[in-house]
Design a protein around this motif. Structure first.
Motif, PDB file in Angstrom:
ATOM      1  N   THR A 188       0.854  -1.262  -0.004  1.00 20.55           N
ATOM      2  CA  THR A 188       0.019   0.138   0.009  1.00 20.55           C
ATOM      3  C   THR A 188       0.924   1.414  -0.080  1.00 20.55           C
ATOM      4  OG1 THR A 188      -0.182  -0.217   2.635  1.00 20.55           O
ATOM      5  CG2 THR A 188      -1.747  -1.153   1.185  1.00 20.55           C
ATOM      6  N   ASN A 189       2.213   1.117  -0.185  1.00 22.31           N
ATOM      7  CA  ASN A 189       3.167   2.134   0.040  1.00 22.31           C
ATOM      8  C   ASN A 189       3.280   2.855   1.296  1.00 22.31           C
ATOM      9  OD1 ASN A 189       4.235   2.153  -2.485  1.00 22.31           O
ATOM     10  ND2 ASN A 189       2.439   3.131  -3.511  1.00 22.31           N
ATOM     11  N   SER A 190       2.437   2.156   2.432  1.00 20.53           N
ATOM     12  CA  SER A 190       2.859   2.740   3.789  1.00 20.53           C
ATOM     13  C   SER A 190       3.893   2.086   4.322  1.00 20.53           C
ATOM     14  CB  SER A 190       1.544   2.597   4.639  1.00 20.53           C
ATOM     15  OG  SER A 190       0.348   3.297   4.079  1.00 20.53           O
ATOM     16  N   PHE A 191       4.221   2.092   5.676  1.00 20.45           N
ATOM     17  CA  PHE A 191       5.104   1.619   6.139  1.00 20.45           C
ATOM     18  C   PHE A 191       4.890   1.062   7.592  1.00 20.45           C
ATOM     19  CE2 PHE A 191       7.656   3.949   3.245  1.00 20.45           C
ATOM     20  CZ  PHE A 191       8.943   3.390   2.928  1.00 20.45           C
ATOM     21  N   VAL A 192       5.281  -0.383   7.971  1.00 15.92           N
ATOM     22  CA  VAL A 192       5.045  -0.622   9.271  1.00 15.92           C
ATOM     23  C   VAL A 192       6.107  -0.966  10.225  1.00 15.92           C
ATOM     24  CG1 VAL A 192       2.881  -1.928   8.671  1.00 15.92           C
ATOM     25  CG2 VAL A 192       4.877  -3.000   8.253  1.00 15.92           C
ATOM     26  N   LEU A 193       6.136  -0.926  11.331  1.00 16.37           N
ATOM     27  CA  LEU A 193       6.902  -1.410  12.345  1.00 16.37           C
ATOM     28  C   LEU A 193       6.395  -2.739  12.730  1.00 16.37           C
ATOM     29  CD1 LEU A 193       8.057   1.571  14.459  1.00 16.37           C
ATOM     30  CD2 LEU A 193       9.610   0.465  12.950  1.00 16.37           C
ATOM     31  N   LEU A 194       7.441  -3.961  12.589  1.00 13.71           N
ATOM     32  CA  LEU A 194       6.999  -5.272  12.899  1.00 13.71           C
ATOM     33  C   LEU A 194       8.165  -5.901  13.876  1.00 13.71           C
ATOM     34  CD1 LEU A 194       6.728  -6.499   9.229  1.00 13.71           C
ATOM     35  CD2 LEU A 194       4.825  -6.111  10.828  1.00 13.71           C
ATOM     36  N   ASN A 195       7.499  -6.950  14.317  1.00 16.08           N
ATOM     37  CA  ASN A 195       8.702  -7.771  15.364  1.00 16.08           C
ATOM     38  C   ASN A 195       8.443  -7.420  16.741  1.00 16.08           C
ATOM     39  OD1 ASN A 195       9.598  -8.058  12.395  1.00 16.08           O
ATOM     40  ND2 ASN A 195      10.997  -9.787  13.187  1.00 16.08           N
ATOM     41  N   ASN A 196       7.705  -7.754  17.322  1.00 14.30           N
ATOM     42  CA  ASN A 196       7.491  -7.529  18.701  1.00 14.30           C
ATOM     43  C   ASN A 196       6.864  -6.048  19.101  1.00 14.30           C
ATOM     44  OD1 ASN A 196       8.364  -9.991  19.888  1.00 14.30           O
ATOM     45  ND2 ASN A 196      10.304  -9.599  19.224  1.00 14.30           N
ATOM     46  N   TRP A 197       6.362  -5.439  18.025  1.00 12.38           N
ATOM     47  CA  TRP A 197       5.792  -4.402  18.290  1.00 12.38           C
ATOM     48  C   TRP A 197       4.517  -4.426  19.579  1.00 12.38           C
ATOM     49  CZ3 TRP A 197       4.780   0.731  18.612  1.00 12.38           C
ATOM     50  CH2 TRP A 197       3.424   1.188  18.752  1.00 12.38           C
ATOM     51  N   LYS A 198       3.561  -5.565  19.270  1.00 12.55           N
ATOM     52  CA  LYS A 198       2.595  -5.828  20.111  1.00 12.55           C
ATOM     53  C   LYS A 198       3.230  -6.022  21.698  1.00 12.55           C
ATOM     54  CE  LYS A 198      -1.805  -7.751  21.159  1.00 12.55           C
ATOM     55  NZ  LYS A 198      -2.598  -8.773  21.067  1.00 12.55           N
ATOM     56  N   ASN A 199       4.174  -6.897  21.745  1.00 14.57           N
ATOM     57  CA  ASN A 199       4.920  -7.282  22.903  1.00 14.57           C
ATOM     58  C   ASN A 199       5.455  -6.171  23.790  1.00 14.57           C
ATOM     59  OD1 ASN A 199       3.505  -9.857  22.988  1.00 14.57           O
ATOM     60  ND2 ASN A 199       5.205 -10.609  21.976  1.00 14.57           N
ATOM     61  N   ASN A 200       6.333  -5.359  23.073  1.00 15.25           N
ATOM     62  CA  ASN A 200       7.324  -4.478  23.486  1.00 15.25           C
ATOM     63  C   ASN A 200       6.613  -3.169  23.611  1.00 15.25           C
ATOM     64  OD1 ASN A 200       9.487  -6.326  23.675  1.00 15.25           O
ATOM     65  ND2 ASN A 200      10.073  -5.807  21.825  1.00 15.25           N
ATOM     66  N   PHE A 201       5.622  -2.924  23.024  1.00 13.54           N
ATOM     67  CA  PHE A 201       4.986  -1.442  22.974  1.00 13.54           C
ATOM     68  C   PHE A 201       3.644  -1.626  23.208  1.00 13.54           C
ATOM     69  CE2 PHE A 201       8.721  -0.989  20.645  1.00 13.54           C
ATOM     70  CZ  PHE A 201       9.285   0.178  21.118  1.00 13.54           C
ATOM     71  N   VAL A 202       2.508  -2.314  22.786  1.00 14.33           N
ATOM     72  CA  VAL A 202       1.241  -2.166  22.916  1.00 14.33           C
ATOM     73  C   VAL A 202       0.969  -2.976  24.593  1.00 14.33           C
ATOM     74  CG1 VAL A 202      -1.118  -3.123  22.381  1.00 14.33           C
ATOM     75  CG2 VAL A 202       0.475  -2.425  20.697  1.00 14.33           C
ATOM     76  N   ASN A 203       1.438  -4.015  24.703  1.00 15.46           N
ATOM     77  CA  ASN A 203       1.334  -4.615  25.897  1.00 15.46           C
ATOM     78  C   ASN A 203       1.978  -4.256  27.022  1.00 15.46           C
ATOM     79  OD1 ASN A 203      -0.341  -6.353  24.400  1.00 15.46           O
ATOM     80  ND2 ASN A 203       1.347  -8.087  24.327  1.00 15.46           N
ATOM     81  N   ARG A 204       3.202  -3.785  27.068  1.00 15.62           N
ATOM     82  CA  ARG A 204       3.995  -3.256  28.138  1.00 15.62           C
ATOM     83  C   ARG A 204       3.680  -1.816  28.388  1.00 15.62           C
ATOM     84  NH1 ARG A 204      10.296  -5.014  27.232  1.00 15.62           N
ATOM     85  NH2 ARG A 204       9.950  -7.241  27.563  1.00 15.62           N
ATOM     86  N   ARG A 205       3.313  -1.146  27.415  1.00 13.07           N
ATOM     87  CA  ARG A 205       2.853   0.306  27.693  1.00 13.07           C
ATOM     88  C   ARG A 205       1.287   0.444  27.826  1.00 13.07           C
ATOM     89  NH1 ARG A 205       7.664  -0.772  27.793  1.00 13.07           N
ATOM     90  NH2 ARG A 205       8.990  -0.171  26.224  1.00 13.07           N
ATOM     91  N   LYS A 206       0.678  -0.457  27.671  1.00 17.58           N
ATOM     92  CA  LYS A 206      -0.864  -0.764  27.832  1.00 17.58           C
ATOM     93  C   LYS A 206      -1.417   0.368  26.737  1.00 17.58           C
ATOM     94  CE  LYS A 206      -1.003  -2.256  32.470  1.00 17.58           C
ATOM     95  NZ  LYS A 206       0.132  -2.893  32.452  1.00 17.58           N
ATOM     96  N   LEU A 207      -1.042   0.303  25.557  1.00 17.80           N
ATOM     97  CA  LEU A 207      -1.526   1.229  24.675  1.00 17.80           C
ATOM     98  C   LEU A 207      -2.993   0.844  24.233  1.00 17.80           C
ATOM     99  CD1 LEU A 207       1.708   1.653  22.232  1.00 17.80           C
ATOM    100  CD2 LEU A 207       0.887   3.136  24.098  1.00 17.80           C
ATOM    101  N   LYS A 208      -3.847   1.714  23.904  1.00 17.51           N
ATOM    102  CA  LYS A 208      -5.226   1.357  23.288  1.00 17.51           C
ATOM    103  C   LYS A 208      -5.321   2.322  22.252  1.00 17.51           C
ATOM    104  CE  LYS A 208      -6.025  -0.785  27.403  1.00 17.51           C
ATOM    105  NZ  LYS A 208      -6.028  -2.234  27.297  1.00 17.51           N
ATOM    106  N   GLU A 209      -6.365   1.894  21.516  1.00 17.33           N
ATOM    107  CA  GLU A 209      -6.957   2.706  20.365  1.00 17.33           C
ATOM    108  C   GLU A 209      -7.383   4.102  20.945  1.00 17.33           C
ATOM    109  OE1 GLU A 209     -10.532   2.565  17.038  1.00 17.33           O
ATOM    110  OE2 GLU A 209     -10.603   1.029  18.739  1.00 17.33           O
ATOM    111  N   ASN A 210      -6.845   4.990  19.771  1.00 17.56           N
ATOM    112  CA  ASN A 210      -7.052   6.511  20.177  1.00 17.56           C
ATOM    113  C   ASN A 210      -5.970   6.992  21.106  1.00 17.56           C
ATOM    114  OD1 ASN A 210      -9.273   6.996  18.191  1.00 17.56           O
ATOM    115  ND2 ASN A 210     -10.541   5.993  19.829  1.00 17.56           N
TER     116      ASN A 210
END
Length: 135
Positions: free
Chosen positions: A87-109
């Motif tokens: 789609t010509n966008s970029f993504v950060l992959l490989n442990n994004w969810k574990n290292n950032f979403v889960n550990r930082r308790k990131l939520k939508e918005n």
């Protein structure tokens, strides 16, 4: 492909817009997709110029690179992969969810900030604003 620094720039002492990339997280950034989607223009303007002579060439070759992400609030580094999608966008992959979403308790918005630190050759990350859930 490992990122190699080709340009050293000294940051100004006062940077009024320190967080060059600001993103309000979407559901797909925090769900089981396990990736952070970043717009093409933001990556080409604020990240790739620091490790390639031709950012648009990086985009055409669909390469991926390993980048160090430094979470400024905890002073911890993580290695993620920056990859171009069809789609010509970029993504950060490989442990994004574990290292950032889960550990930082990131939520939508929630709003996060990213910027390339030219002095340490890494991508800095912070949570700029937590979304308040008014249920």
């Amino acid at each position: 492909m490992e990122a190699k620094v080709i340009q050293q720039v000294h940051a100004q002492a006062v940077d009024p817009d320190h967080w060059r990339i600001k993103k309000v997280l979407k559901r797909s950034d925090v769900d089981d997709s396990s990736r952070l989607l970043i717009g093409r223009k933001l990556v080409l303007t604020h990240i790739t110029p620091f490790f390639t002579n031709n950012p648009s060439e990086f985009c055409q070759n669909k390469e991926e690179i390993r980048v160090t992400i430094f979470y400024v609030n905890t002073l911890i580094e993580h290695m993620l992969t920056l990859k171009k999608w069809a789609t010509n966008s970029f993504v950060l992959l490989n442990n994004w969810k574990n290292n950032f979403v889960n550990r930082r308790k990131l939520k939508e918005n929630d709003e996060v900030g990213l910027r390339w630190d030219v002095n340490t050759s890494r991508l800095e990350f912070t949570v700029l604003e937590r979304h308040q859930n008014y249920e």
